[in-house]
Design a protein around this motif. Structure first.
Motif, PDB file in Angstrom:
ATOM      1  N   ASP A  32       1.085  -1.376  -0.076  1.00  0.00           N
ATOM      2  CA  ASP A  32       0.068   0.157  -0.286  1.00  0.00           C
ATOM      3  C   ASP A  32       0.658   1.491   0.079  1.00  0.00           C
ATOM      4  N   ASP A  77      -4.416   4.369   2.670  1.00  0.00           N
ATOM      5  CA  ASP A  77      -2.343   3.755   2.558  1.00  0.00           C
ATOM      6  C   ASP A  77      -1.843   3.595   4.009  1.00  0.00           C
ATOM      7  N   ARG A 148       1.771  -6.444   3.387  1.00  0.00           N
ATOM      8  CA  ARG A 148       0.965  -7.660   2.381  1.00  0.00           C
ATOM      9  C   ARG A 148       1.200  -8.981   2.762  1.00  0.00           C
ATOM     10  N   ASP A 224      -5.665  -2.206   2.187  1.00  0.00           N
ATOM     11  CA  ASP A 224      -6.309  -1.139   2.239  1.00  0.00           C
ATOM     12  C   ASP A 224      -7.716  -1.646   1.105  1.00  0.00           C
ATOM     13  N   SER A 226      -9.326  -1.222  -1.287  1.00  0.00           N
ATOM     14  CA  SER A 226      -9.509  -0.394  -2.157  1.00  0.00           C
ATOM     15  C   SER A 226     -10.964  -1.065  -3.853  1.00  0.00           C
TER      16      SER A 226
HETATM   17 MG    MG Z   1      -3.918   0.879  -0.690  1.00  0.00          MG
END
Ligand code: MG
Ligand code: ADP
Length: 334
Positions: A32, A77, A148, A224, A226
């Motif tokens: 992110d 982010d 992540r 996140d 998105s």
């Molecule tokens: Mg993101």
């Protein structure tokens, strides 16, 4: 053959001659935010997001709302990295220099900047189709950023807030979603109370900064949401070399979303829709109690929707435990 968004980045930008190693770059393309080595006590997280008129917000939308949304999606982010907001730059392309438009935009931007204590430190202004490009910078403690790639076998998968509002709101604002013509409202158009709720969810997504910072030490991985849960949880799974099993009955939806569309379209909005800017995090079993305690302290709604499993796929199960077939992949811009 047409390249997907991620193939395009991999083939032309995440290359040896562009994304080469530097001592100070701890984490480059693929999360992110990027992470840079700053001092012994601090790392710098950097992320950028671009919003284009008629793609990310309707032409004629209130400038103050566009501005606060533009900053909020960037802050999301930073939240996904567990970073504390520091400063941002603003690239602004405008069709014309309409002062009342810019005045409203500036006020909306200031409201969110003050709320999250992030200072504007530079930017650029140019003429052209209305576009907002913001880059945010935040601070994390060395080695403590959320990433992540940290999901482990047996982790529970949590999401903040509700999913699906973003895509449903986009459709109710009259912007075509990529969910296609079959993405219809129950009564053609949502009621005015539902539209108001959805519009607020769309223009004022809540960056989960406080939640992420309070809970960071109990979280194994984060992203996140998105581009829809399927794609974004998919990024966690791919980076972590894991799979996931999600119980669709546990996916949280707002009452407004529920009253606007069929349960089938609710699920489509959550899995493939995007624009929710909630966090998806994974938590080890033995950290669960502390995580739940801190989440409560941050006053953030969280829901456990499944777990991390072996393999490399995400399966979505109904209440009977049967796997539901997936109809399309995650949102991509191309
Ligand atoms: Mg993101
Ligand atoms: P996010 O949804 O978190 O904003 P994206 O899905 O847009 O992230 O991008 C995936 C990754 O690719 C991120 O690490 C992002 O920084 C990187 N990226 C996106 N576009 C470009 C680009 N044009 N050049 C280099 N890296 C890019």
């Amino acid at each position: 053959m047409r390249l997907s968004e991620f193939e395009l980045i991999r083939k032309y930008f995440n290359t040896a001659n562009l994304a080469f190693e530097k001592n100070e770059v701890l984490l480059g393309i693929g999360d992110d935010a990027a992470l840079l080595n700053l001092t012994k006590e601090q790392e710098l997280a950097i992320s950028t997001d671009v919003l284009v008129e008629s793609v990310h917000f309707p032409a004629g939308a209130e400038p103050a709302k566009i501005a606060s949304r533009a900053l909020a999606v960037n802050l999301s982010d930073l939240a996904a990295m567990g970073a504390k907001p520091l400063c941002f730059t603003l690239g602004l392309v405008l069709a014309d220099a309409n002062e009342s438009w810019i005045n409203s935009f500036s006020r909306g931007l200031a409201k969110t900047a003050r709320q999250f204590n992030i200072a504007l430190v530079g930017g650029d202004v140019s003429k052209g189709p209305t576009t907002i490009a913001i880059q945010v910078q935040g601070l994390t403690r060395p080695g403590k950023a959320l990433r992540r790639d940290g999901a482990r076998l047996g982790d529970q998968v949590y999401v903040t807030g509700d999913l699906g509002d973003g895509a449903i709101a986009l459709a109710s604002l009259g912007i075509p979603t990529h969910l296609g013509d079959t993405f219809l409202f129950n009564e053609n158009q949502p009621s005015s109370a539902c539209s108001q709720y959805l519009e607020k969810a769309y223009y004022e997504p809540e960056p989960r900064i406080e939640f992420a910072r309070l809970c960071a030490e109990f979280i194994n991985s984060a992203i996140d949401v998105s581009d829809g849960l399927l794609g974004d949880l998919g990024h966690i799974c791919k980076s972590s070399g894991m799979g996931a099993r999600i119980n669709i009955e546990d996916i949280p939806f707002s009452d407004s979303a529920r009253c606007c569309v069929t349960s089938e379209n609710l699920l489509r909005a959550a899995l493939y829709g995007g624009d929710d800017y909630e966090l998806c995090v994974t938590v080890a079993e033995d950290k669960r109690e502390q995580f739940l305690l801190k989440a409560r302290e941050s006053r953030t709604k969280i829901t456990c929707i499944g777990e991390i499993v072996e393999g490399n796929t995400i399966s979505f199960l109904n209440t009977a435990g049967a796997e539901i077939p997936l109809e399309q992949s995650a949102y991509e811009h191309f």
